[in-house]
Each structure stands twice: as structure tokens, then as C-alpha cells.
Enzyme design. Structure first.
Site, short mmCIF file in Angstrom:
data_model
loop_
_atom_site.label_atom_id
_atom_site.label_comp_id
_atom_site.label_asym_id
_atom_site.label_seq_id
_atom_site.Cartn_x
_atom_site.Cartn_y
_atom_site.Cartn_z
CD GLU A 84 -2.57 -1.05 2.40
OE1 GLU A 84 -1.65 -1.38 3.44
OE2 GLU A 84 -3.75 -1.28 3.17
CE LYS B 83 -13.99 -6.41 8.98
NZ LYS B 83 -12.86 -6.74 8.40
CG MET C 248 -7.40 -4.97 9.47
SD MET C 248 -6.68 -6.33 9.46
CE MET C 248 -6.20 -7.04 10.69
CG ASP D 6 -12.38 -6.45 0.82
OD1 ASP D 6 -10.92 -5.89 1.62
OD2 ASP D 6 -13.55 -6.84 1.89
N1 ADE Z 1 -8.45 -4.58 4.31
C1 ADE Z 1 -8.84 -4.18 2.99
N2 ADE Z 1 -10.06 -5.23 3.12
C2 ADE Z 1 -10.27 -5.36 4.35
C3 ADE Z 1 -11.32 -5.58 5.17
N3 ADE Z 1 -12.69 -6.54 4.68
N4 ADE Z 1 -11.17 -5.92 6.54
C4 ADE Z 1 -10.08 -5.85 7.15
N5 ADE Z 1 -9.02 -5.23 6.54
C5 ADE Z 1 -9.06 -4.64 5.53
#
Ligand code: ADE
Length: 233
Positions: free
Chosen positions: A4, A165, A167, A191
Site C-alpha cells: 500500500e 472496514k 484494521m 473487497d
Molecule cells: N483491508 C482490506 N479489506 C479489508 C477487510 N475486509 N477487513 C479488514 N481490513 C481490510
């Protein structure tokens, strides 16, 4: 993650700080340079000594932010990276979202006041002009230490109308708040969380395209910050 950060480091022509601005054993690695007259520092969380994979999640994120804010004394911190998007909130693969606020969806502490602490709701810097000028989608960012989620995580994210979402952002907000440094979140969607494909498969498939979308957007975000007061953003 390195995947990234690298495209942005290259796009902005940043150089790794040598000697390091943040010394070990903290694993983060910093890169510095200029863009449109702004001093820019990119902080990557480095790799895990035992497994060799990138450090991800809230623990490295808060440590890196705390140390980077001490080292660089920034006017603003940007949590930049990839995220899962909610199609219920209008997210599609490759979109770049601006965060309006952050929460944690995996800190469930049903005790008086600790419930609120667990959610850790924190507003992002308001940037309505920037959002309009760059035509970015916006919404609440939710952080947790898992790529997947439980039913309870989903319930909490639905309660807060979460759009993306990931992290790290809520942990970065926590460290920023200690120093009263405003936070922006810029998140590219890899995603669809409320879609029908396995997250890990979709994430790996779209990681590089999303990193490229980030690299396209972040220099424009920085250009918009240059020469403006916070209240003009
Ligand atoms: N980073 C990219 N997609 C993610 C997801 N679905 N959950 C947590 N971190 C992510």
C-alpha cells in the site's frame, strides 16, 4: 502494508530517512520528502520479526503513530490504505473513501462506560471542500484486528452505518487524540464486506489496483491541503 505504501513513496519521490527518525526496536520505517511545499512523511509499520510478514492491525498502528507524531510533529495525520467496503453504503471495488469518523467493531466490553470506550468513536477532520473537489465518497471507518468478522462485529458496524472496514484507523485516531493532532482517513476499497465473495480472495485480487487508486488520490489530497488552513478544507 508495504504494497500500500510503496506506490505512494515512489509517486512522491520520498526517501527513506537515514539515519532513522524512529529508532529500533520499533519496527516502523519512515520516508520523507516534499509535495507542493508540504513536508510529507510516510510511516510504514515494517515487518514482523518472527513471520516476516507486514505488521498490520491496531497494535503496530498505535505504536507507529505515537512515535511518528513525536518525531515529526505533524499538523495532520492521514491514515491511508485499503479497506473492505459496504455496498449498502455505496462502496464499490476501487473507490476511494474519506473517513468522517472512526470506530472499533471488535472491542465489545459490556460494562458501564467501557462499552463506549470499546467503540472508541472519534471524528475525523472535516474536509467538505476537499471531498467535493476530489469527488470522493465518504463514510464511517471501522477498525478491528481481523480480516473477517463475527455477527456481532457486523451488528456494531450496521449500528454505526460503517462504509469501510479496515484494521488500523481507530488505533491511529487514539494516538492522534493523545496529542490533539487531527486525523484524516483515505481508504481504497479492495473487497466488498457485504458481498458474496471470500474477503481474502477479493482482497488479494484487488490489492494492487486499490494501491494504485490510493497513489492517484493521495497526491491530490496533499495538494488540496497545501496553503490552506484546517478551517478552509
Ligand atoms: N483491508 C482490506 N479489506 C479489508 C477487510 N475486509 N477487513 C479488514 N481490513 C481490510
Amino acid at each position: 502494508m508495504e504494497a500500500e505504501a510503496q506506490p505512494l513513496i515512489q509517486a512522491l519521490g520520498l526517501k527513506e530517512d537515514a539515519p532513522p527518525k524512529i529508532v529500533g526496536p520499533a519496527p516502523c520505517v519512515t520516508f520523507s520528502g516534499e509535495h507542493d511545499g508540504l513536508k510529507v512523511h510516510v510511516v510504514w509499520n515494517g515487518k514482523d520479526r518472527d513471520t516476516g510478514v507486514d505488521n498490520v492491525g491496531t497494535v503496530p498502528a498505535s505504536l507507529s503513530t505515537y512515535l511518528a507524531v513525536m518525531a515529526f510533529k505533524p499538523d495532520v495525520v492521514i491514515s491511508a490504505g485499503t479497506a473492505g467496503g459496504f455496498k449498502a453504503q455505496g462502496a464499490a471495488i476501487g473507490d476511494v473513501f474519506l473517513g468522517t469518523a472512526v470506530i472499533n467493531h471488535d472491542r465489545r466490553i459490556p460494562l458501564p462506560n467501557f462499552d463506549k470506550y470499546g467503540i472508541g468513536y472519534s471524528l475525523c477532520l472535516a474536509t467538505p471542500g476537499l471531498q467535493e473537489a476530489l469527488s470522493l465518497k465518504q463514510g464511517v471507518v471501522s477498525s478491528g484486528n481481523s480480516l473477517d468478522y463475527t455477527d456481532k462485529c457486523m451488528e456494531i458496524m450496521a449500528q454505526h452505518s460503517v462504509a469501510v472496514k479496515e484494521m488500523e484507523a481507530a488505533a491511529i485516531a487514539w494516538a492522534c487524540n493523545l496529542y490533539h493532532v487531527p486525523l484524516m482517513c483515505v481508504k481504497a476499497v479492495t473487497d466488498i464486506v457485504d458481498g458474496d465473495r471470500p474477503t481474502s480472495e477479493e482482497f488479494l485480487e484487488n490489492l494492487h489496483a486499490a494501491a494504485a487508486a490510493l497513489q492517484g488520490t493521495l497526491p491530490r489530497v496533499l495538494s488540496r491541503l497545501a496553503g490552506r488552513k484546517m478551517s478552509e478544507l
